[in-house]
Design a protein around this motif. Structure first.
Motif, PDB file in Angstrom:
ATOM      1  N   GLN A  14       0.811  -1.218   0.000  1.00 45.19           N
ATOM      2  CA  GLN A  14       0.000   0.000   0.000  1.00 45.19           C
ATOM      3  C   GLN A  14       0.849   1.277   0.000  1.00 45.19           C
ATOM      4  OE1 GLN A  14      -3.369  -0.397  -0.507  1.00 45.19           O
ATOM      5  NE2 GLN A  14      -2.689  -2.518  -0.648  1.00 45.19           N
ATOM      6  N   LEU A  15       2.036   1.206  -0.585  1.00 43.80           N
ATOM      7  CA  LEU A  15       2.915   2.378  -0.669  1.00 43.80           C
ATOM      8  C   LEU A  15       2.354   3.379  -1.664  1.00 43.80           C
ATOM      9  CD1 LEU A  15       6.417   0.644  -0.935  1.00 43.80           C
ATOM     10  CD2 LEU A  15       5.407   1.700   1.089  1.00 43.80           C
ATOM     11  N   GLN A  37       0.451   1.608  -4.592  1.00 42.72           N
ATOM     12  CA  GLN A  37      -0.392   2.739  -4.990  1.00 42.72           C
ATOM     13  C   GLN A  37       0.452   3.873  -5.574  1.00 42.72           C
ATOM     14  OE1 GLN A  37      -3.799   2.356  -4.598  1.00 42.72           O
ATOM     15  NE2 GLN A  37      -3.230   0.310  -3.904  1.00 42.72           N
ATOM     16  N   LEU A  38       1.595   3.547  -6.154  1.00 45.60           N
ATOM     17  CA  LEU A  38       2.532   4.556  -6.642  1.00 45.60           C
ATOM     18  C   LEU A  38       2.009   5.265  -7.889  1.00 45.60           C
ATOM     19  CD1 LEU A  38       5.843   2.516  -6.311  1.00 45.60           C
ATOM     20  CD2 LEU A  38       4.953   4.224  -4.731  1.00 45.60           C
ATOM     21  N   GLU A  39       2.171   6.586  -7.915  1.00 44.81           N
ATOM     22  CA  GLU A  39       1.819   7.399  -9.075  1.00 44.81           C
ATOM     23  C   GLU A  39       3.049   8.073  -9.675  1.00 44.81           C
ATOM     24  OE1 GLU A  39      -1.327  10.137  -8.197  1.00 44.81           O
ATOM     25  OE2 GLU A  39      -2.432   8.626  -7.057  1.00 44.81           O
ATOM     26  N   THR A  40       4.129   8.137  -8.903  1.00 45.18           N
ATOM     27  CA  THR A  40       5.381   8.746  -9.345  1.00 45.18           C
ATOM     28  C   THR A  40       6.543   7.879  -8.887  1.00 45.18           C
ATOM     29  OG1 THR A  40       5.627  10.071  -7.345  1.00 45.18           O
ATOM     30  CG2 THR A  40       4.444  11.084  -9.188  1.00 45.18           C
ATOM     31  N   ASN A  59       0.389  -0.583 -10.282  1.00 40.32           N
ATOM     32  CA  ASN A  59       0.379   0.601  -9.440  1.00 40.32           C
ATOM     33  C   ASN A  59      -0.651   1.570 -10.001  1.00 40.32           C
ATOM     34  OD1 ASN A  59       2.457   0.794  -7.112  1.00 40.32           O
ATOM     35  ND2 ASN A  59       3.545  -0.327  -8.708  1.00 40.32           N
ATOM     36  N   LYS A  60      -0.445   2.866  -9.813  1.00 37.11           N
ATOM     37  CA  LYS A  60      -1.421   3.877 -10.238  1.00 37.11           C
ATOM     38  C   LYS A  60      -0.822   4.900 -11.208  1.00 37.11           C
ATOM     39  CE  LYS A  60      -4.581   2.420  -7.291  1.00 37.11           C
ATOM     40  NZ  LYS A  60      -5.752   1.727  -7.715  1.00 37.11           N
ATOM     41  N   PHE A  61       0.220   4.506 -11.943  1.00 43.81           N
ATOM     42  CA  PHE A  61       0.855   5.425 -12.889  1.00 43.81           C
ATOM     43  C   PHE A  61      -0.096   5.764 -14.029  1.00 43.81           C
ATOM     44  CE2 PHE A  61       4.497   3.361 -10.896  1.00 43.81           C
ATOM     45  CZ  PHE A  61       5.304   4.449 -10.606  1.00 43.81           C
ATOM     46  N   THR A  62      -0.184   7.046 -14.349  1.00 42.88           N
ATOM     47  CA  THR A  62      -0.969   7.477 -15.507  1.00 42.88           C
ATOM     48  C   THR A  62      -0.056   7.975 -16.620  1.00 42.88           C
ATOM     49  OG1 THR A  62      -1.221   9.699 -14.584  1.00 42.88           O
ATOM     50  CG2 THR A  62      -2.980   8.099 -14.120  1.00 42.88           C
TER      51      THR A  62
END
Length: 107
Positions: A14-15, A37-40, A59-62
């Motif tokens: 859950q990082l 939960q990484l975005e960056t 993860n959550k990268f867009t």
């Protein structure tokens, strides 16, 4: 402290950011951060010439983290199962990155 650690897996922790303490791992070659939960992803100077594999799947990268272009020895990267809608990366950077460094890239 574990300065000689070469491989680290932090799966499904859950990082939402890469812990800054990891920069102390100056011999790190493989970092797996899948299912978080990484975005960056930051540029960590101590890994510039050591890191070979970074796993960022699920993860959550867009968008593509531009910091990944700075790792000179990175030759395997996983980014599959993220939230990409557009690959916003200069084609010249992508060509240099894939052509010179990477042997395996998973989107």
């Amino acid at each position: 402290s574990l300065p000689h650690l070469t491989s680290l897996k932090l799966l499904d922790c859950q990082l939402n950011q890469v812990p800054f303490e990891l920069a102390k791992l100056t011999s790190l070659e493989s970092l797996q951060l899948e299912q978080n939960q990484l975005e960056t992803f930051p540029f960590v100077p101590t890994w510039k010439t050591s890191i070979l594999f970074i796993g960022l799947s699920q993860n959550k990268f867009t968008k593509f983290p531009p910091s990944l272009l700075e790792y000179e020895r990175l030759n395997r990267l996983t980014l599959d199962h993220n939230l990409f809608t557009v690959l916003s990366l200069d084609p010249k950077d992508l060509e240099r990155f894939v052509g010179e460094n990477l042997s395996k890239l998973y989107f």
